[in-house]
Design a protein around this motif. Structure first.
Motif, short mmCIF file in Angstrom:
data_model
loop_
_atom_site.label_atom_id
_atom_site.label_comp_id
_atom_site.label_asym_id
_atom_site.label_seq_id
_atom_site.Cartn_x
_atom_site.Cartn_y
_atom_site.Cartn_z
N GLY A 9 3.12 -6.42 -11.74
CA GLY A 9 2.27 -7.58 -12.01
C GLY A 9 0.85 -7.43 -11.52
N ASN A 10 0.07 -8.49 -11.69
CA ASN A 10 -1.35 -8.50 -11.38
C ASN A 10 -1.58 -8.82 -9.89
OD1 ASN A 10 -4.06 -8.99 -11.18
ND2 ASN A 10 -4.18 -10.25 -13.03
N PRO A 11 -2.21 -7.91 -9.13
CA PRO A 11 -2.40 -8.17 -7.70
C PRO A 11 -3.56 -9.10 -7.38
CG PRO A 11 -3.30 -6.00 -8.25
CD PRO A 11 -2.71 -6.56 -9.53
N LYS A 12 -4.31 -9.55 -8.39
CA LYS A 12 -5.56 -10.29 -8.14
C LYS A 12 -5.37 -11.54 -7.27
CE LYS A 12 -9.90 -11.42 -10.38
NZ LYS A 12 -10.28 -12.33 -9.35
N ASP A 28 0.83 -1.04 -4.71
CA ASP A 28 1.70 0.04 -5.21
C ASP A 28 1.13 0.53 -6.53
OD1 ASP A 28 3.55 0.01 -3.19
OD2 ASP A 28 5.11 -1.03 -4.32
N VAL A 29 0.86 1.83 -6.63
CA VAL A 29 0.41 2.40 -7.91
C VAL A 29 1.16 3.71 -8.14
CG1 VAL A 29 -1.90 1.37 -7.80
CG2 VAL A 29 -1.55 3.67 -6.90
N THR A 30 1.31 4.03 -9.42
CA THR A 30 2.00 5.29 -9.76
C THR A 30 1.10 6.22 -10.56
OG1 THR A 30 2.87 4.32 -11.79
CG2 THR A 30 4.27 4.16 -9.83
N ASN A 31 -0.10 5.75 -10.90
CA ASN A 31 -1.02 6.59 -11.69
C ASN A 31 -2.46 6.11 -11.49
OD1 ASN A 31 -1.57 4.38 -13.52
ND2 ASN A 31 0.43 4.76 -14.42
N LEU A 32 -3.39 6.88 -12.06
CA LEU A 32 -4.82 6.57 -11.86
C LEU A 32 -5.26 5.32 -12.62
CD1 LEU A 32 -6.34 10.18 -12.03
CD2 LEU A 32 -5.88 8.81 -10.00
N PHE A 160 14.61 -1.56 -29.04
CA PHE A 160 14.26 -2.97 -28.88
C PHE A 160 13.83 -3.25 -27.44
CE2 PHE A 160 15.57 -7.51 -28.36
CZ PHE A 160 14.57 -8.04 -29.17
N GLU A 161 14.55 -2.68 -26.49
CA GLU A 161 14.18 -2.87 -25.09
C GLU A 161 12.81 -2.23 -24.81
OE1 GLU A 161 18.75 -2.78 -23.34
OE2 GLU A 161 17.59 -0.92 -23.52
N ARG A 162 12.57 -1.06 -25.43
CA ARG A 162 11.27 -0.39 -25.26
C ARG A 162 10.15 -1.28 -25.79
NH1 ARG A 162 13.51 4.41 -25.94
NH2 ARG A 162 13.35 4.35 -28.21
N TYR A 163 10.39 -1.87 -26.94
CA TYR A 163 9.39 -2.76 -27.54
C TYR A 163 9.11 -3.94 -26.60
CZ TYR A 163 7.54 -6.59 -30.28
OH TYR A 163 6.79 -7.65 -30.70
N LEU A 164 10.17 -4.53 -26.08
CA LEU A 164 9.99 -5.69 -25.19
C LEU A 164 9.23 -5.30 -23.92
CD1 LEU A 164 13.45 -7.48 -25.42
CD2 LEU A 164 11.29 -8.24 -26.40
N SER A 165 9.52 -4.10 -23.39
CA SER A 165 8.84 -3.66 -22.16
C SER A 165 7.36 -3.43 -22.40
CB SER A 165 9.44 -2.35 -21.66
OG SER A 165 10.75 -2.55 -21.23
N LYS A 166 7.02 -2.91 -23.60
CA LYS A 166 5.62 -2.55 -23.84
C LYS A 166 4.79 -3.73 -24.28
CE LYS A 166 5.92 2.32 -24.49
NZ LYS A 166 6.70 3.22 -25.28
N ASN A 167 5.43 -4.74 -24.85
CA ASN A 167 4.68 -5.90 -25.35
C ASN A 167 4.43 -6.87 -24.20
OD1 ASN A 167 4.01 -8.44 -26.47
ND2 ASN A 167 4.74 -7.68 -28.43
N PRO A 168 3.14 -7.11 -23.88
CA PRO A 168 2.83 -7.92 -22.69
C PRO A 168 3.38 -9.33 -22.75
CG PRO A 168 0.81 -7.07 -23.74
CD PRO A 168 1.97 -6.65 -24.59
N VAL A 169 3.50 -9.90 -23.92
CA VAL A 169 3.92 -11.30 -23.95
C VAL A 169 5.41 -11.44 -23.65
CG1 VAL A 169 4.07 -13.41 -25.32
CG2 VAL A 169 2.05 -11.94 -25.46
N PRO A 170 6.27 -10.72 -24.39
CA PRO A 170 7.68 -10.95 -24.09
C PRO A 170 8.25 -10.09 -22.96
CG PRO A 170 7.49 -9.75 -26.15
CD PRO A 170 6.10 -9.93 -25.60
#
Ligand SMILES: Cc1cc2nc3c(=O)[nH]c(=O)nc-3n(C[C@H](O)[C@H](O)[C@H](O)COP(=O)(O)O)c2cc1C
Length: 182
Positions: A9-12, A28-32, A160-170
């Motif tokens: 999530g967003n740390p702001k 926590d970060v895993t990439n640049l 379908f799970e991949r789609y849900l993970s990548k789509n920010p809204v759902p």
């Protein structure tokens, strides 16, 4: 002074609140890419979560991720995390340039941890060959013990799970569906 660590999530909101009274925030970060976002929001530093991490893990080994973060963000504190359980491993993280280490799994098998003895014994008894990486718990790759439950659940997301993970809204619905076992 309090120290906060953010994950997922967003740390702001945490960074903004911490700024009002001088608390420190490490993200926590895993990439640049994620590190850049956290840096733009004003975090004090990063927990570099590498591929060896218990639970949610990143794609890069500690010996790559820590120096890359340091080079890209020389003014930020970098703490190494992932698969660190001994003094030797701590020392190797410091040699890489980490300011410190963050240890998770090792402390599950401690007296203070409020988990079952079965879980504590599993942490001690199982070895590296018993660990698998699964996408099927939250959508984010996660290192877990390869128990019969893990084997039944499987390791890869379907389309379908991949789609849900990548789509920010759902994505939140996706995470909920995992947790609810849908
Ligand atoms: C996406 C993501 C989510 C994470 N969520 C949590 C969390 O909920 N709680 C936590 O203590 N650590 C969380 N972490 C941090 C790692 O789990 C932690 O650094 C790791 O367990 C350290 O490795 P070790 O267990 O091998 O020592 C998260 C890391 C990432 C990348």
């Amino acid at each position: 002074m309090p120290l906060y660590i953010t994950s997922l999530g967003n740390p702001k909101p945490v960074i903004d609140a911490a700024r009002t009274y001088g608390a420190t925030v490490l993200c926590d970060v895993t990439n640049l890419v994620h590190a850049q976002k956290a840096a733009d929001m004003g975090c004090d530093g990063f927990i570099a979560v590498s591929s060896g991490a218990g639970g949610h893990a990143g794609p890069y080994p500690m010996h790559v991720l820590v120096p890359m973060l340091q080079r890209a963000f020389p003014d930020k504190m970098v703490i190494a995390a992932g698969g660190i359980a001994t003094g030797q491993q701590m020392a190797s993280a410091m040699v890489l340039g980490a300011a410190g280490v963050s240890i998770g799994t090792r402390f599950i098998a401690s007296t203070e941890a409020t988990v079952s003895n079965e879980y504590k014994n599993a942490i001690v008894d199982y070895g590296m060959e018993d660990i698998v990486l699964t996408e099927r718990i939250s959508g984010t790759p996660c290192n877990i013990i390869n128990t019969p439950v893990a084997q039944k659940m499987g390791y890869k997301q379907n389309w379908f799970e991949r789609y849900l993970s990548k789509n920010p809204v759902p994505a939140s619905i996706s995470r909920c569906s995992y947790r609810c076992g849908v």
